[in-house]
Scaffold this active site. Structure first.
Site, PDB file in Angstrom:
ATOM      1  N   GLY A 368       9.293  50.621  12.140  1.00  0.00           N
ATOM      2  CA  GLY A 368       8.066  50.718  12.920  1.00  0.00           C
ATOM      3  C   GLY A 368       8.349  50.648  14.406  1.00  0.00           C
ATOM      4  N   PRO A 369       7.318  50.868  15.219  1.00  0.00           N
ATOM      5  CA  PRO A 369       7.519  50.849  16.674  1.00  0.00           C
ATOM      6  C   PRO A 369       7.873  49.447  17.173  1.00  0.00           C
ATOM      7  CG  PRO A 369       5.198  51.121  16.138  1.00  0.00           C
ATOM      8  CD  PRO A 369       5.935  51.175  14.853  1.00  0.00           C
ATOM      9  N   PRO A 370       8.321  49.327  18.412  1.00  0.00           N
ATOM     10  CA  PRO A 370       8.721  48.018  18.934  1.00  0.00           C
ATOM     11  C   PRO A 370       7.538  47.039  18.988  1.00  0.00           C
ATOM     12  CG  PRO A 370       9.340  49.789  20.459  1.00  0.00           C
ATOM     13  CD  PRO A 370       8.503  50.410  19.405  1.00  0.00           C
ATOM     14  N   GLY A 371       7.858  45.788  18.750  1.00  0.00           N
ATOM     15  CA  GLY A 371       6.853  44.741  18.939  1.00  0.00           C
ATOM     16  C   GLY A 371       5.863  44.553  17.814  1.00  0.00           C
ATOM     17  N   LYS A 374       8.924  43.179  13.417  1.00  0.00           N
ATOM     18  CA  LYS A 374       9.997  43.413  12.438  1.00  0.00           C
ATOM     19  C   LYS A 374      10.992  42.250  12.445  1.00  0.00           C
ATOM     20  CE  LYS A 374      11.121  47.331  14.359  1.00  0.00           C
ATOM     21  NZ  LYS A 374      10.076  47.401  15.381  1.00  0.00           N
ATOM     22  N   SER A 691      -1.083  70.194  17.752  1.00  0.00           N
ATOM     23  CA  SER A 691      -2.381  69.637  17.372  1.00  0.00           C
ATOM     24  C   SER A 691      -3.431  69.750  18.470  1.00  0.00           C
ATOM     25  CB  SER A 691      -2.224  68.183  16.927  1.00  0.00           C
ATOM     26  OG  SER A 691      -1.916  67.393  18.022  1.00  0.00           O
ATOM     27  N   LYS A 734      -4.689  58.197  16.242  1.00  0.00           N
ATOM     28  CA  LYS A 734      -5.565  59.027  17.072  1.00  0.00           C
ATOM     29  C   LYS A 734      -7.019  58.542  16.997  1.00  0.00           C
ATOM     30  CE  LYS A 734      -2.891  63.312  16.928  1.00  0.00           C
ATOM     31  NZ  LYS A 734      -2.805  64.650  16.329  1.00  0.00           N
TER      32      LYS A 734
HETATM   33  P1  ADP Z   1       9.977  43.982  16.655  1.00  0.00           P
HETATM   34  O1  ADP Z   1      11.147  43.329  16.048  1.00  0.00           O
HETATM   35  O2  ADP Z   1       9.207  44.830  15.709  1.00  0.00           O
HETATM   36  O3  ADP Z   1      10.248  44.712  17.912  1.00  0.00           O
HETATM   37  P2  ADP Z   1       9.154  41.300  17.210  1.00  0.00           P
HETATM   38  O4  ADP Z   1       9.469  40.703  15.894  1.00  0.00           O
HETATM   39  O5  ADP Z   1      10.071  41.040  18.332  1.00  0.00           O
HETATM   40  O6  ADP Z   1       8.941  42.847  17.054  1.00  0.00           O
HETATM   41  O7  ADP Z   1       7.681  40.878  17.606  1.00  0.00           O
HETATM   42  C1  ADP Z   1       7.251  40.583  18.913  1.00  0.00           C
HETATM   43  C2  ADP Z   1       6.414  39.357  18.913  1.00  0.00           C
HETATM   44  O8  ADP Z   1       5.175  39.600  18.315  1.00  0.00           O
HETATM   45  C3  ADP Z   1       7.040  38.207  18.162  1.00  0.00           C
HETATM   46  O9  ADP Z   1       6.833  37.032  18.862  1.00  0.00           O
HETATM   47  C4  ADP Z   1       6.274  38.183  16.862  1.00  0.00           C
HETATM   48  O10 ADP Z   1       6.205  36.897  16.322  1.00  0.00           O
HETATM   49  C5  ADP Z   1       4.904  38.658  17.291  1.00  0.00           C
HETATM   50  N1  ADP Z   1       4.210  39.335  16.200  1.00  0.00           N
HETATM   51  C6  ADP Z   1       4.307  40.636  15.875  1.00  0.00           C
HETATM   52  N2  ADP Z   1       3.507  40.922  14.822  1.00  0.00           N
HETATM   53  C7  ADP Z   1       2.892  39.781  14.488  1.00  0.00           C
HETATM   54  C8  ADP Z   1       1.947  39.434  13.459  1.00  0.00           C
HETATM   55  N3  ADP Z   1       1.482  40.326  12.597  1.00  0.00           N
HETATM   56  N4  ADP Z   1       1.551  38.176  13.402  1.00  0.00           N
HETATM   57  C9  ADP Z   1       2.014  37.247  14.271  1.00  0.00           C
HETATM   58  N5  ADP Z   1       2.889  37.511  15.252  1.00  0.00           N
HETATM   59  C10 ADP Z   1       3.338  38.763  15.370  1.00  0.00           C
END
Ligand code: ADP
Length: 811
Positions: A368-371, A374, A691, A734
């Site tokens: 999935g996308p960043p943040g 994961k 699109s 979208k």
């Molecule tokens: P990724 O690895 O996908 O880039 P991260 O695991 O670093 O993302 O997530 C960024 C922050 O957002 C972390 O502090 C994470 O705990 C929080 N976070 C993301 N999704 C959720 C969620 N569904 N519930 C609670 N916290 C989340």
């Protein structure tokens, strides 16, 4: 005999003189060399023109530019200049033949060149050795030459033969001295020495020395061959020093030698570490090498480092798995909001793990996308299973040895990232998060993906071999989880091994809930704040989501919350505030200007302005499209970083507009008389994809006909030349963008109807959907109905729901 005449002619005479630099010409030797100095050029030219000999005498120091008598050796050679050629570089190359050995008596600095008063001496004086002695020296020299030639690459075969078959001392001397690359000093001495016997003995000494040096060089070279890696320069030098020290008979100081007791202690550790049989045997062997070795020695350090590292690995230490699935579920719920599908899949995997007793072959890839959480889900899985957690970042890994380590012969050798992570975990069954597996790449140093494949393959990972550790290590108990932003860049065989679970981007509501339930409490605690000390109101949270961040996940959102907490900390300490409230109305005081204002959606209906919908890496966005019609010659101008596919869509749109011209009262010859300018604002952001086809056509027809487009409608869909609307991707994102922008009607391709399941419930509730099959459906829904036209005239049924407008503060 010419030489004899020369001798007579040249006795105690003055000759043009050339001081040479590191160059010795022996009598009877023909050679060429370059002449640089003006005076020398003149000297050789004069000698050549007048048919006299030239006196070639070496300088003691090649760097002296204008030598005097003291700067020259005493013995030189009178030579005949046979040819002078001017080289393309401007230097003079001259061919000379050495004739007569001579001693320098006096040096004169003439008008144009040096002149030397010389006294000739016999080229070879009367022999002092008897025949047997001379024969022995010759034989020894021939033998040594063979040794020398073996160490010297590219020795010509003729030279072998010439030397081997040399019938007398002089031929042997000349064959050897003229042809071998000897040092200047040696050559000069050879020229100065008078008898053949002495010359041959000297040659023998020189060759023997050279053979010794070359053999030593080769030995050193062989020793350090393995360590020629660039990063191992230090090792290379140390090895050279060591080899030289050994050669000189110097040994490392005999202090701090490993004694019996120390070794016994280490052996004890080996016995207790629960090693595999192979590992035990190997370590015992390594330790036996340490006996009597100075601790500070290079090898001692390498061995000690190796033994310590192997002992640090968790060979049999493990943690007990949490067998309570209910508890695991509770922990997963506690840590993350939403993610229903992800959590379910994880719990299923945990159940399988419990039934089979091993995580073998169950590799989850969180995609999935960043943040979107994961990495933090990975951590949560570790908590839920009761296992240790380690993260291995694979971003930017290019080299196989990053995964598998460097061989321990290198000073700076280390195990690879996998084994280092195992040491860090301290148990042999941790959860290992292989972060950003899609960012690994190949280069000339090997393919990290194939090493990774070995790590993940249950057939192979029971006996994973790191280059440094050199022992089979069982990774089969490790629960591997990988993360990726994109699946395209993962090597297919790797992707095959993994079970991909997608974590889609978050909706505005999800972000809000994550902030309220997780991010804010987490950051408050991190910053030592109580909930009563910092209150972030709901509308401030929405302001953070809408106006300060534009992202698929919540990383920036969390960062902004952290920024608020920091500011609060400071205000509490500096200004003595007890309670701080961040609201939408005062948030700029804390964070500065809002970065993203609204989506640029027009608040009124306009002709030639249509809300398109696009899908980007940060989720969906509204992409307004503007068309302007001007008198002209049928030119089409496209601006706003539109890609090739979009340009083609524009051409299709023009053709469609022509075919629909009559229906919408458009001048049918517009394509000849009008210039069209199509623009997508935010020009710096590149846009492409098919699109936008419907958007482009609608904007064009509206601009040409003057019929306005509804500002509360947004659309997406590919278009064909016959006006058919084709399906598109990214519907969830979208529609989310449309909803956020306050759009009430979204026109989507009919074939995408099935994808509505993916669309967020909030969006579905608030939005009217028009499922378009043809461009006509799109135009009917998007263009403002001309006055007097009744709804039933419209070719499809637009079911109006009571629309709940998305106000930013009402959720
Ligand atoms: P990724 O690895 O996908 O880039 P991260 O695991 O670093 O993302 O997530 C960024 C922050 O957002 C972390 O502090 C994470 O705990 C929080 N976070 C993301 N999704 C959720 C969620 N569904 N519930 C609670 N916290 C989340």
């Amino acid at each position: 005999m010419a030489a004899m005449t020369d001798i007579k002619e040249t006795k105690n005479k003055i000759y043009p003189c050339v001081p040479t630099r590191e160059l010795v010409v022996f009598p009877n030797m023909v050679m060429h060399f370059d002449v640089g100095r003006n005076t020398s050029v003149k000297a050789v030219k004069t000698a050549m023109n007048t048919g006299t000999l030239v006196f070639l005498v070496p300088q003691k120091d090649a760097n002296v530019e204008r030598p005097t008598r003291q700067d020259l050796c005493t013995v030189g050679t009178l030579a005949r200049v046979k040819q002078i050629i001017k080289t393309p570089g401007g230097a003079y190359r001259c061919l000379v033949e050495g004739k007569q050995k001579a001693k320098l008596v006096e040096l004169y600095s003439g008008e144009h060149y040096y002149e030397a008063l010389v006294r000739n001496v016999p080229n070879y004086s009367k022999e002092k050795l008897d025949d047997a002695e001379l024969g022995a020296v010759m034989r020894e020299l021939k033998k040594t030459f063979v040794e020398y030639a073996e160490l010297m690459p590219r020795m010509p075969q003729e030279l072998y033969t010439q030397i081997d078959t040399a019938p007398d001392g002089i031929s042997l001397f000349e064959a050897t001295a003229f042809n071998l690359m000897l040092q200047f000093r040696d050559k000069q001495i050879l020229n100065e020495i008078s008898t053949v016997g002495e010359k041959l003995t000297m040659l023998l000494t020189i060759l023997t020395r050279e053979v010794k040096i070359m053999a030593l060089e080769q030995k050193i070279h062989e020793r350090v061959q393995e360590a020629m890696d660039e990063s191992q320069r230090e090792y290379y030098i140390r090895e050279q020093i060591k080899a030289l020290q050994e050669e000189l008979g110097e040994k490392a100081p005999l202090t701090e030698i490993y004694d019996k007791q120390e070794l016994a202690e280490l052996l004890g550790k080996v016995a207790e570490a629960g090693l595999s049989g192979e590992a035990q045997e190997k370590l015992s062997k390594e330790l036996s090498k340490l006996k009597g070795m100075p601790a500070s020695s290079q090898e001692g350090q390498v061995i000690r480092n190796y033994v310590d590292t192997v002992l640090e690995l968790p060979w049999s230490r493990r943690s007990e798995d949490n067998k309570d699935l209910k508890l695991a579920e509770k922990i997963l719920e506690e840590d993350h909001y939403g993610m229903k599908r992800v959590k379910e899949r994880i719990l299923e995997n945990l159940a399988v793990m419990q039934m089979t007793g091993t995580p073998k072959g169950q590799i989850i890839c969180l995609y999935g996308p960043p943040g979107v959480g994961k990495t933090s889900v990975g951590k949560s899985i570790a908590r839920a299973t009761g296992r240790k957690y380690v993260r291995v970042s694979l971003g930017g890994v290019k080299d196989e040895s990053d995964i598998r380590g460097h061989r321990k012969t290198y000073v700076a050798s280390m195990p690879g990232r996998i084994m280092t992570a195992m040491i860090q975990a301290g148990t042999n069954n941790p959860v290992m998060l292989l972060d950003e597996i899609d960012k690994m790449s190949n280069d000339f140093r090997g393919d990290p993906a194939s090493a990774m494949l070995e790590v993940l393959d249950p057939e192979q990972n029971v006996a994973f071999r790191d280059h440094f550790i050199e022992l089979a290590y069982d990774l089969s108990e490790v629960l591997f989880i990988t993360t990726a932003n994109s699946l395209d860049t993962i090597a297919p065989p790797l992707l095959d091994r993994m079970e991909v679970i997608e974590l889609p981007s978050y909706t505005r509501e999800e972000k809000f809930n994550i902030a309220k339930l997780h991010l804010i409490p987490k950051q408050l605690e991190k910053h030592g704040l109580k909930a009563s000390q910092l209150k972030i109101t709901d509308d401030a949270v929405y302001a953070l989501i809408d106006s300060y961040t534009r992202e698929a996940g919540v990383r920036k959102l969390e960062r902004h919350i952290a920024a608020l907490c920091r500011k609060a900390d400071r205000q509490i300490l500096e200004d003595g505030k007890k309670r701080i409230t961040v609201k939408n109305s005062n948030i700029t005081d804390f964070l500065g200007h809002k970065k993203y204002l609204d989506d640029g959606v027009s608040k009124k209906d306009e002709a030639g302005l249509v809300n398109g919908l696009a899908w980007t890496s940060v989720g969906g966005v509204i992409m307004p499209l503007e068309v302007l019609v001007m008198d002209g010659k049928g030119k089409i101008e496209l601006t706003g970083s539109l890609g090739e596919v979009m340009k083609e869509s524009a051409k299709i749109a023009v053709s469609l507009a022509r075919s629909l011209a009559a229906k919408y009262g458009i001048d049918p010859s517009f394509y000849e008389k009008k210039d069209l300018h199509i623009h997508a604002p935010e020009g710096a952001v590149p846009k492409d994809g098919p699109s936008a086809g419907v958007t482009m056509t609608t904007a064009l027809i509206s601009a040409l006909s003057g019929i306005k487009v509804r500002h509360d409608v947004a659309m997406t869909g590919e278009i064909t030349l016959r006006g058919k609307v084709l399906p598109i991707g990214g519907l969830r994102e979208k529609t989310m963008a449309a909803y956020k922008a306050g759009i009430t009607t979204v026109i989507i391709p009919k074939e995408n109807k099935g994808d509505l399941d993916d669309v967020d419930d909030t969006v579905k509730l608030a939005m009217n959907f028009v499922f378009a099959e043809t461009i006509q459906d799109v135009l009917d829904a998007a263009l403002v109905t001309p006055k007097g036209r009744r709804k039933s005239d419209m070719p499809f049924e637009l079911v109006k729901k009571p629309v709940k407008r998305a106000r930013k503060s009402d959720i």
